[in-house]
Design a protein around this motif. Structure first.
Motif, PDB file in Angstrom:
ATOM      1  N   PHE A  26      -7.026 -11.888   3.911  1.00 39.37           N
ATOM      2  CA  PHE A  26      -7.867 -11.873   2.709  1.00 39.37           C
ATOM      3  C   PHE A  26      -9.002 -12.885   2.804  1.00 39.37           C
ATOM      4  O   PHE A  26     -10.097 -12.646   2.341  1.00 39.37           O
ATOM      5  CB  PHE A  26      -7.016 -12.184   1.460  1.00 39.37           C
ATOM      6  CG  PHE A  26      -5.889 -11.216   1.254  1.00 39.37           C
ATOM      7  CD1 PHE A  26      -6.099 -10.014   0.585  1.00 39.37           C
ATOM      8  CD2 PHE A  26      -4.618 -11.479   1.750  1.00 39.37           C
ATOM      9  CE1 PHE A  26      -5.071  -9.105   0.404  1.00 39.37           C
ATOM     10  CE2 PHE A  26      -3.582 -10.579   1.576  1.00 39.37           C
ATOM     11  CZ  PHE A  26      -3.806  -9.386   0.894  1.00 39.37           C
ATOM     12  N   THR A  27      -8.716 -14.040   3.411  1.00 37.05           N
ATOM     13  CA  THR A  27      -9.716 -15.107   3.499  1.00 37.05           C
ATOM     14  C   THR A  27     -10.112 -15.360   4.950  1.00 37.05           C
ATOM     15  O   THR A  27      -9.481 -14.844   5.880  1.00 37.05           O
ATOM     16  CB  THR A  27      -9.153 -16.423   2.921  1.00 37.05           C
ATOM     17  OG1 THR A  27      -8.071 -16.863   3.773  1.00 37.05           O
ATOM     18  CG2 THR A  27      -8.638 -16.238   1.502  1.00 37.05           C
ATOM     19  N   ILE A  28     -11.150 -16.190   5.134  1.00 34.52           N
ATOM     20  CA  ILE A  28     -11.566 -16.577   6.484  1.00 34.52           C
ATOM     21  C   ILE A  28     -10.416 -17.281   7.205  1.00 34.52           C
ATOM     22  O   ILE A  28     -10.156 -17.028   8.383  1.00 34.52           O
ATOM     23  CB  ILE A  28     -12.805 -17.516   6.421  1.00 34.52           C
ATOM     24  CG1 ILE A  28     -13.998 -16.812   5.750  1.00 34.52           C
ATOM     25  CG2 ILE A  28     -13.179 -18.006   7.814  1.00 34.52           C
ATOM     26  CD1 ILE A  28     -14.532 -15.619   6.491  1.00 34.52           C
ATOM     27  N   GLU A  29      -9.707 -18.144   6.482  1.00 33.42           N
ATOM     28  CA  GLU A  29      -8.575 -18.856   7.098  1.00 33.42           C
ATOM     29  C   GLU A  29      -7.479 -17.880   7.540  1.00 33.42           C
ATOM     30  O   GLU A  29      -6.888 -18.039   8.608  1.00 33.42           O
ATOM     31  CB  GLU A  29      -7.991 -19.893   6.130  1.00 33.42           C
ATOM     32  CG  GLU A  29      -6.931 -20.745   6.792  1.00 33.42           C
ATOM     33  CD  GLU A  29      -6.555 -21.987   6.002  1.00 33.42           C
ATOM     34  OE1 GLU A  29      -6.018 -22.918   6.614  1.00 33.42           O
ATOM     35  OE2 GLU A  29      -6.795 -22.024   4.775  1.00 33.42           O
ATOM     36  N   ASP A  30      -7.221 -16.848   6.725  1.00 31.63           N
ATOM     37  CA  ASP A  30      -6.233 -15.823   7.117  1.00 31.63           C
ATOM     38  C   ASP A  30      -6.646 -15.165   8.428  1.00 31.63           C
ATOM     39  O   ASP A  30      -5.812 -14.909   9.302  1.00 31.63           O
ATOM     40  CB  ASP A  30      -6.121 -14.734   6.039  1.00 31.63           C
ATOM     41  CG  ASP A  30      -5.498 -15.228   4.751  1.00 31.63           C
ATOM     42  OD1 ASP A  30      -4.776 -16.240   4.794  1.00 31.63           O
ATOM     43  OD2 ASP A  30      -5.738 -14.596   3.699  1.00 31.63           O
ATOM     44  N   LEU A  31      -7.947 -14.887   8.558  1.00 30.82           N
ATOM     45  CA  LEU A  31      -8.453 -14.221   9.762  1.00 30.82           C
ATOM     46  C   LEU A  31      -8.326 -15.136  10.982  1.00 30.82           C
ATOM     47  O   LEU A  31      -7.869 -14.709  12.049  1.00 30.82           O
ATOM     48  CB  LEU A  31      -9.928 -13.834   9.552  1.00 30.82           C
ATOM     49  CG  LEU A  31     -10.625 -13.108  10.716  1.00 30.82           C
ATOM     50  CD1 LEU A  31      -9.962 -11.765  11.018  1.00 30.82           C
ATOM     51  CD2 LEU A  31     -12.113 -12.901  10.410  1.00 30.82           C
ATOM     52  N   LEU A  32      -8.680 -16.404  10.808  1.00 27.12           N
ATOM     53  CA  LEU A  32      -8.624 -17.346  11.930  1.00 27.12           C
ATOM     54  C   LEU A  32      -7.192 -17.638  12.370  1.00 27.12           C
ATOM     55  O   LEU A  32      -6.948 -17.976  13.528  1.00 27.12           O
ATOM     56  CB  LEU A  32      -9.324 -18.658  11.549  1.00 27.12           C
ATOM     57  CG  LEU A  32     -10.846 -18.577  11.411  1.00 27.12           C
ATOM     58  CD1 LEU A  32     -11.407 -19.878  10.868  1.00 27.12           C
ATOM     59  CD2 LEU A  32     -11.507 -18.236  12.747  1.00 27.12           C
ATOM     60  N   THR A  33      -6.253 -17.517  11.454  1.00 30.27           N
ATOM     61  CA  THR A  33      -4.842 -17.777  11.815  1.00 30.27           C
ATOM     62  C   THR A  33      -4.054 -16.465  11.987  1.00 30.27           C
ATOM     63  O   THR A  33      -2.825 -16.483  12.000  1.00 30.27           O
ATOM     64  CB  THR A  33      -4.157 -18.665  10.757  1.00 30.27           C
ATOM     65  OG1 THR A  33      -4.302 -18.060   9.465  1.00 30.27           O
ATOM     66  CG2 THR A  33      -4.765 -20.050  10.733  1.00 30.27           C
ATOM     67  N   TYR A  34      -4.775 -15.344  12.134  1.00 25.28           N
ATOM     68  CA  TYR A  34      -4.118 -14.073  12.461  1.00 25.28           C
ATOM     69  C   TYR A  34      -4.035 -14.024  13.990  1.00 25.28           C
ATOM     70  O   TYR A  34      -4.902 -13.499  14.665  1.00 25.28           O
ATOM     71  CB  TYR A  34      -4.928 -12.892  11.908  1.00 25.28           C
ATOM     72  CG  TYR A  34      -4.189 -11.569  11.990  1.00 25.28           C
ATOM     73  CD1 TYR A  34      -3.196 -11.253  11.067  1.00 25.28           C
ATOM     74  CD2 TYR A  34      -4.472 -10.643  12.997  1.00 25.28           C
ATOM     75  CE1 TYR A  34      -2.505 -10.049  11.136  1.00 25.28           C
ATOM     76  CE2 TYR A  34      -3.784  -9.436  13.068  1.00 25.28           C
ATOM     77  CZ  TYR A  34      -2.808  -9.149  12.140  1.00 25.28           C
ATOM     78  OH  TYR A  34      -2.120  -7.962  12.208  1.00 25.28           O
ATOM     79  N   TYR A  35      -2.944 -14.598  14.514  1.00 23.05           N
ATOM     80  CA  TYR A  35      -2.866 -14.822  15.958  1.00 23.05           C
ATOM     81  C   TYR A  35      -2.404 -13.569  16.714  1.00 23.05           C
ATOM     82  O   TYR A  35      -1.702 -12.718  16.164  1.00 23.05           O
ATOM     83  CB  TYR A  35      -1.894 -15.967  16.247  1.00 23.05           C
ATOM     84  CG  TYR A  35      -2.301 -17.286  15.625  1.00 23.05           C
ATOM     85  CD1 TYR A  35      -3.554 -17.837  15.868  1.00 23.05           C
ATOM     86  CD2 TYR A  35      -1.427 -17.977  14.784  1.00 23.05           C
ATOM     87  CE1 TYR A  35      -3.928 -19.043  15.296  1.00 23.05           C
ATOM     88  CE2 TYR A  35      -1.792 -19.191  14.215  1.00 23.05           C
ATOM     89  CZ  TYR A  35      -3.042 -19.716  14.465  1.00 23.05           C
ATOM     90  OH  TYR A  35      -3.413 -20.905  13.899  1.00 23.05           O
ATOM     91  N   LEU A 154     -14.766  -9.876  14.889  1.00 22.21           N
ATOM     92  CA  LEU A 154     -14.750 -10.529  13.573  1.00 22.21           C
ATOM     93  C   LEU A 154     -14.228 -11.960  13.681  1.00 22.21           C
ATOM     94  O   LEU A 154     -14.757 -12.883  13.057  1.00 22.21           O
ATOM     95  CB  LEU A 154     -13.876  -9.739  12.594  1.00 22.21           C
ATOM     96  CG  LEU A 154     -14.456  -8.429  12.046  1.00 22.21           C
ATOM     97  CD1 LEU A 154     -13.411  -7.693  11.219  1.00 22.21           C
ATOM     98  CD2 LEU A 154     -15.694  -8.703  11.181  1.00 22.21           C
ATOM     99  N   ILE A 155     -13.170 -12.142  14.499  1.00 26.15           N
ATOM    100  CA  ILE A 155     -12.608 -13.492  14.682  1.00 26.15           C
ATOM    101  C   ILE A 155     -13.638 -14.399  15.360  1.00 26.15           C
ATOM    102  O   ILE A 155     -13.803 -15.569  14.986  1.00 26.15           O
ATOM    103  CB  ILE A 155     -11.285 -13.431  15.479  1.00 26.15           C
ATOM    104  CG1 ILE A 155     -10.200 -12.715  14.663  1.00 26.15           C
ATOM    105  CG2 ILE A 155     -10.804 -14.835  15.853  1.00 26.15           C
ATOM    106  CD1 ILE A 155      -8.958 -12.353  15.441  1.00 26.15           C
ATOM    107  N   LYS A 156     -14.374 -13.851  16.355  1.00 28.02           N
ATOM    108  CA  LYS A 156     -15.405 -14.631  17.048  1.00 28.02           C
ATOM    109  C   LYS A 156     -16.476 -15.108  16.072  1.00 28.02           C
ATOM    110  O   LYS A 156     -16.842 -16.278  16.056  1.00 28.02           O
ATOM    111  CB  LYS A 156     -16.051 -13.772  18.148  1.00 28.02           C
ATOM    112  CG  LYS A 156     -15.329 -13.853  19.471  1.00 28.02           C
ATOM    113  CD  LYS A 156     -16.040 -13.038  20.527  1.00 28.02           C
ATOM    114  CE  LYS A 156     -15.252 -13.082  21.838  1.00 28.02           C
ATOM    115  NZ  LYS A 156     -15.715 -12.085  22.802  1.00 28.02           N
TER     116      LYS A 156
END
Length: 675
Positions: A26-35, A154-156
């Motif tokens: 949902f958030t930028i942090e969720d995306l960055l920690t979607y390992y 998207l993660i990049k």
């Protein structure tokens, strides 16, 4: 801000936002920690060094133009040939005809796919850039609505824009003590590592962080449960309790004495008791429960014992009546089958305090059940109840002390996670004179010849269980069902021995009649599904056959085996199974080698994973993103110890070193794991 919704990223409209939300992003942090959940080795390999069915990256020259053939509905196959040094091989891609433009004769190309040695062909998965920077690629859980490449892009972008906002959430002393990678570096190296070593360091940091944050919440919950204001002091009559334990017809084992002391200390303390009592099948948990209930009664409080089945409730009632005879203890039984008139009398007795101890099923948590002064709640085989069911019973009194009991030995790592907010007592000793059950493993073909051997036990006046996994025939599973086995045995042993059938689809009254008949030796052989797994006590039963034993988990097989060997005679458990794979054979083998439930549960965890140890998924276990309860068990232990140490620091939340940690660990944050 890292807490902004993913919609702030270019290319994320309403539709893509919904797709990402379905992945929990949902958030930028969720995306960055979607390992990534795994990585594929994409370093270029030589044809001479690869094995059949291995996933590899092969580089070579395209020597034939790609040909696309179509078949079925919207299905296609693209084929071309490549040459590496002097060896030529075929490459095929299914349903990726759009890659045709990337394949040109005479050009160098690198293809990642699965190698088929017999056909000398590569089933292509992706075409890689000719100059590959990394040697391995991250693989993420995605849906059909979003591609791996899209998610990686998207993660990049998110990392380029917001990577510098990733805050450290671990205290400095832990980062230095365990040489952990800083959080922002670890997040990058989980997605875009420079090499496998850097990725391993990042994973080590993330695993520790996951376990540590979870344990911080568990220890916080434990502190809250144990607060002085949150409990009652059960000031039991020490002399009466001593007289009761001395009057028991047997000597308590050292383990029983130890756990009884732990429980009694908790009862007297003004802190709220939340304790898990683990004990192998037949280790004597019921006696410990009886002592705790009697202590509670002598202090003027009521006790409740909740169990998952009516058969077990009835049995506990009988055991308690025997143990308390001739003491003046008022005990009642409340189940779904209790008649309306009796139920009204029981409810009145509970409300006015005439009933000291109530034994029952989930009928105890119905709204109209009210207690006069509930002091102790015990739930047996507690993993059978949902968290909310256990919570409702606790709320029947003013913070009664709580004791959870289980005969399912739980590996240490699972106990720390599933029951991290509880104190744990373990009965790790069996009563004297108990003969270990001898376990054998036979094939389906040997079943009838083994029945001849079992007849010798029946001739001695002993009884026999035969356990089956299914009631009726299922085309999906090649499993012997209870009805078929029942008919076979009835014919096999006729007319000398009576065979009964028991299964979960029967009405409770019918089950009880059949069980009572078997307990009274009215029938000699009981064919049953796993209804009898928990708590049924027939000391005269000395033989158990478990049909299709490889369909059960080790913990469940051990529970079933515990139904025999309850008397003074030698007992036998025969596993009937034709396992299809090595893991199945390994499980049958270990069952014949040990009777120790804790050893078995550790092996079950190793072989089948944490979700299966209890025999089903509803186990109260949190879902970790990266951490693995089996492979990372040592990190879990360290994380728990460190979390306990932090909670022992007075007002740690207001100290500068823990400011970032305090933001993450909210006071009630742990409760979400259990509701």
């Amino acid at each position: 801000m890292i807490t902004q919704p993913v919609s702030v990223l270019p290319g994320v409209g309403e539709k893509r936002q919904q797709v990402l939300a379905s992945l929990g992003i949902f958030t930028i942090e969720d995306l960055l920690t979607y390992y990534p959940f795994r990585y594929e080795d994409i370093q270029e390999r030589n044809l001479l060094e690869i094995n059949d069915q291995e996933k590899v990256t092969l580089k070579g020259v395209v020597v034939s133009a790609p040909v696309v053939s179509r078949f079925g509905y919207k299905k296609s196959r693209m084929q071309f040939r490549m040459m590496q040094e002097h060896a030529v091989f075929n490459v095929s891609f299914f349903n990726q005809s759009y890659l045709k433009d990337k394949v040109e004769v005479g050009e160098d190309i690198a293809v990642y796919g699965k190698w088929d040695a017999k056909r000398k062909s590569l089933a292509g998965m992706k075409i890689l850039a000719s100059k590959q920077e990394e040697d391995f690629a991250p693989i993420y859980h995605v849906t059909k609505a979003i591609r791996q490449t899209t998610l990686i892009e998207l993660i990049k972008v998110a990392f380029e824009k917001f990577g510098n906002q990733i805050e450290e959430n671990l205290p400095n002393h832990l980062i230095e003590k365990y040489r952990l990678m800083p959080r922002n570096e670890a997040v990058r190296a989980m997605h875009f590592p420079k090499d496998p070593k850097e990725n391993q360091l990042a994973k080590r940091r993330v695993v520790f962080e996951e376990f540590f944050m979870f344990q911080m919440k568990m220890q916080g919950l434990k502190q809250k449960e144990h607060s002085e204001k949150n409990g009652i002091s059960v000031l039991y009559d020490v002399e009466r309790l001593k007289n009761f334990t001395q009057s028991l017809p047997f000597e308590l084992t050292e383990a029983q004495k130890r756990v009884t002391n732990e429980i009694c200390r908790d009862l007297r303390s003004p802190r709220h008791m939340q304790r898990l009592l683990q004990g192998d099948v037949g280790s004597g948990k019921t006696v410990v429960a009886a002592i705790a209930l009697y202590a509670t009664m002598t202090a003027g409080f009521q006790g409740a014992l909740m169990v998952p089945t009516e058969i077990l409730a009835q049995q506990h009632l009988e055991s308690l009546n025997q143990l308390f005879d001739p003491l003046e203890v008022s005990i009642a039984l409340l189940t779904g089958s209790t008649k309306a008139r009796d139920r009204r009398a029981i409810l009145t007795g509970l409300a006015n305090g005439e009933i000291d101890i109530i034994v029952g099923t989930h009928a105890l948590i119905q709204k109209d059940v009210e207690f006069s002064n509930l002091g102790l709640v015990i739930t047996d085989e507690q993993h059978r109840f949902g968290v909310n069911q256990r919570k409702v019973l606790r709320e029947k009194g003013w913070h009664p002390d709580v004791l959870f009991m289980t005969a399912t030995p739980i590996p240490r790592t699972l106990a720390i996670t599933a029951y991290g907010e509880m104190d744990v007592s373990i009965i790790d000793e069996m009563p004297a004179g108990r003969i270990p059950v001898k376990t054998s493993w036979i094939s389906q073909k040997q079943f009838d010849s083994t029945l001849d051997w079992a007849q010798a036990e029946l001739k001695k006046g002993h009884q026999m269980y035969v356990i089956c996994p299914l009631i009726e025939e299922s085309e999906a599973l090649d499993v012997k069902n209870a009805t078929e086995i029942y008919e076979h045995l009835a014919a096999y042993y006729a007319p000398d021995y009576k065979v009964s059938l028991l299964h979960g689809k029967m009405k409770n009254a019918e089950k009880e009649t059949i069980m009572e008949e078997f307990k009274d030796a009215g029938s000699q052989i009981l064919v049953s599904t796993t209804v009898i797994e928990v708590g049924v006590n027939v000391p005269n039963a000395t033989v158990m056959f478990i049909i299709d034993a490889d369909r059960f988990g080790l913990a469940q097989l051990h529970q079933l085996r515990g139904r025999v060997g309850r008397g003074s005679d030698a007992s036998y458990c025969i596993l009937v199974a034709n396992p299809k794979n090595e893991m199945g054979k390994e499980r049958m083998k270990i069952m014949t080698e040990t009777n120790n439930g804790f050893v078995l549960s550790e092996k079950d965890l190793e072989l089948r994973g944490p979700g299966e140890v209890f025999g089903f998924r509803q186990s109260g276990l949190p879902q970790f993103l990266i951490a693995d309860l089996v492979n990372d068990a040592n990190i879990l232990e360290v994380a728990r110890d460190e979390a306990m140490a932090v909670w022992q620091i007075k007002d740690w939340q207001i100290l500068p070193e823990f400011s970032s940690l305090a933001k993450v660990v909210q006071p009630d944050a742990g409760e979400t794991y259990f509701d």
